[in-house]
Design an enzyme around this catalytic site. Structure first.
Site, mmCIF file in Angstrom:
data_model
loop_
_atom_site.group_PDB
_atom_site.id
_atom_site.type_symbol
_atom_site.label_atom_id
_atom_site.label_comp_id
_atom_site.label_asym_id
_atom_site.label_seq_id
_atom_site.Cartn_x
_atom_site.Cartn_y
_atom_site.Cartn_z
ATOM 1 N N GLY A 107 0.844 -1.206 0.000
ATOM 2 C CA GLY A 107 0.000 0.000 0.000
ATOM 3 C C GLY A 107 0.869 1.242 0.000
ATOM 4 O O GLY A 107 0.501 2.285 0.551
ATOM 5 N N GLY A 140 -0.421 4.753 -0.929
ATOM 6 C CA GLY A 140 -1.604 5.243 -0.219
ATOM 7 C C GLY A 140 -1.296 6.383 0.740
ATOM 8 O O GLY A 140 -0.183 6.918 0.776
ATOM 9 N N GLN A 141 -2.300 6.735 1.537
ATOM 10 C CA GLN A 141 -2.188 7.901 2.417
ATOM 11 C C GLN A 141 -1.036 7.757 3.411
ATOM 12 O O GLN A 141 -0.235 8.669 3.580
ATOM 13 C CB GLN A 141 -3.511 8.097 3.182
ATOM 14 N N ASP A 200 -0.687 -6.457 -7.064
ATOM 15 C CA ASP A 200 -2.023 -6.563 -6.474
ATOM 16 C C ASP A 200 -1.887 -7.455 -5.241
ATOM 17 O O ASP A 200 -1.436 -8.599 -5.356
ATOM 18 C CB ASP A 200 -2.983 -7.198 -7.500
ATOM 19 N N ILE A 201 -2.282 -6.942 -4.098
ATOM 20 C CA ILE A 201 -2.055 -7.649 -2.833
ATOM 21 C C ILE A 201 -2.798 -8.994 -2.791
ATOM 22 O O ILE A 201 -2.499 -9.872 -1.979
ATOM 23 C CB ILE A 201 -2.436 -6.742 -1.625
ATOM 24 N N TYR A 232 -15.882 -1.361 6.346
ATOM 25 C CA TYR A 232 -14.523 -0.986 6.752
ATOM 26 C C TYR A 232 -14.273 -1.428 8.188
ATOM 27 O O TYR A 232 -13.245 -2.027 8.510
ATOM 28 C CB TYR A 232 -14.389 0.539 6.622
ATOM 29 N N LYS A 275 -11.873 -4.249 9.842
ATOM 30 C CA LYS A 275 -10.835 -3.858 10.820
ATOM 31 C C LYS A 275 -10.898 -4.753 12.064
ATOM 32 O O LYS A 275 -9.862 -5.173 12.578
ATOM 33 C CB LYS A 275 -10.976 -2.383 11.228
HETATM 34 N N1 SER Z 1 -9.390 7.786 8.229
HETATM 35 C C1 SER Z 1 -10.076 6.560 7.988
HETATM 36 C C2 SER Z 1 -11.311 6.794 7.217
HETATM 37 O O1 SER Z 1 -11.883 7.839 7.336
HETATM 38 C C3 SER Z 1 -10.415 5.884 9.283
HETATM 39 O O2 SER Z 1 -9.393 5.110 9.722
HETATM 40 O O3 SER Z 1 -11.746 5.916 6.561
#
Ligand code: SER
Length: 318
Positions: free
Chosen positions: A8, A11-12, A53-54, A142, A146
């Site tokens: 990743g 990514g952010q 691709d993971i 999500y 998690k």
């Molecule tokens: N920052 C993330 C989101 O908003 C939460 O972990 O999806």
């Protein structure tokens, strides 16, 4: 010395964690992988980068084996709002991707970092000073992923003695990389809009309080938990870490101290509002403080000033 793998990487978090790890452990030791075939110049020019691709377990396992990877920072995942739009795809990336990493880490005896989130909590969780151990019944995909990921990390630690470590990140704010499809994205977008247009339309209600963290603290937390003495760590799923807690209204007021005439208006996105309403106002991070000496450095005032100073060079002058 064994190498480090970051998934990743575009990514952010990844796009900032890779340079951070490269400056700490050596550029050639940190292998970055991401789904993008065209990563930023910074990522590509500063050390090894591969597109992957993971979900391709064979290719991942090959990299871990041939490049003698000893530590994996597994960041490849979809954020909350995009996950809610494509729940099955989110499960595939966020869980099947993690399972691939866990299996290879087990096989090649790697140490593993996996990020959890405030998203691992839900509407029935206590929202103020959310404890380390509490009710975790999120109703977003999500969040479901998690919680499952936390349990899987625990399972691989207990069953296979895999050295899994993680933190529950609050919403992350950074001046380098834009988040993509998260619920806390407003707290980044607002700075760009404030500098460019002196106004911002927020997709969350003015009083939506959420736990937030500035990226330099998040990067430091990631490295500190990985370097912590394993004998002191009681939790292998993920630790609450906390830094600041604010509402859109409060962030706007802080920005207004620096940008005269800044105005915020609200157009609520019901999907992201429902997700945000189910998340903690702030997490209690006492176990992280006691077990690996975690301590945040940036509060709302310091973060706001630093964001505006850094972005002022990228945006038209105020
Ligand atoms: N920052 C993330 C989101 O908003 C939460 O972990 O999806």
């Amino acid at each position: 010395m064994k190498r480090i793998l970051v998934t990743g990487a575009t990514g952010q978090i990844g796009s900032e964690l890779v340079p951070f790890l490269r400056s700490r452990y050596g550029a050639d030791r940190v292998i970055a992988i991401g789904h993008s075939k065209k990563p930023s110049h910074e990522l590509q020019d500063s050390g090894p980068y591969m597109s992957l691709d993971i979900r391709n377990h064979a290719a991942l396992d090959d990299i871990i084996s041939h490049l003698e990877i000893g530590t994996v920072y597994h960041l490849a995942a979809l954020l909350s709002a995009v996950a809610e739009n494509q729940p099955l795809f989110a499960w595939d990336i966020n869980i099947n991707g993690l399972l691939n990493v866990l299996e290879s880490a087990k096989k090649h005896k790697c140490k593993l970092f996996h990020p959890s989130s405030i998203g691992a909590f839900g509407a029935t969780t206590p929202h103020v000073d959310t404890p380390q151990e509490t009710i975790q019944r999120p109703n977003s995909m999500y969040g479901v992923a998690k919680v499952s990921a936390e349990l899987l990390c625990d399972y691989y630690f207990t069953r296979y003695h895999l050295d899994t470590r993680g933190v529950r990140f609050p919403g992350l704010i950074s001046h380098k990389t834009m988040p993509g499809g998260g619920t806390t994205d407003y707290a980044v977008d607002i700075f760009y809009a404030a500098l460019r247009k002196k106004k911002y339309t927020c997709f969350l209600r003015p009083d939506t309080r959420l736990d937030m963290m500035y990226m330099p603290d998040a990067l430091r937390a990631t490295v500190e938990i990985m370097e912590a003495d394993p004998a002191r760590l009681c939790y292998r799923n993920a630790y609450n870490i906390s830094a600041m807690s604010f509402t859109p209204q409060e962030l706007a007021a802080e920005i207004s101290k620096h940008i005269t005439g800044f105005q915020i208006t609200y157009e609520i996105d019901p999907v992201r509002q429902a997700i945000a309403d189910s998340w903690p106002d702030n997490m209690d991070d006492t176990p992280a403080r006691e077990q690996w000496d975690w301590k945040s450095e940036y509060n709302l005032e310091q973060m706001t000033m630093d964001m505006l100073n850094n972005l002022a060079n990228q945006a038209p002058k105020r």
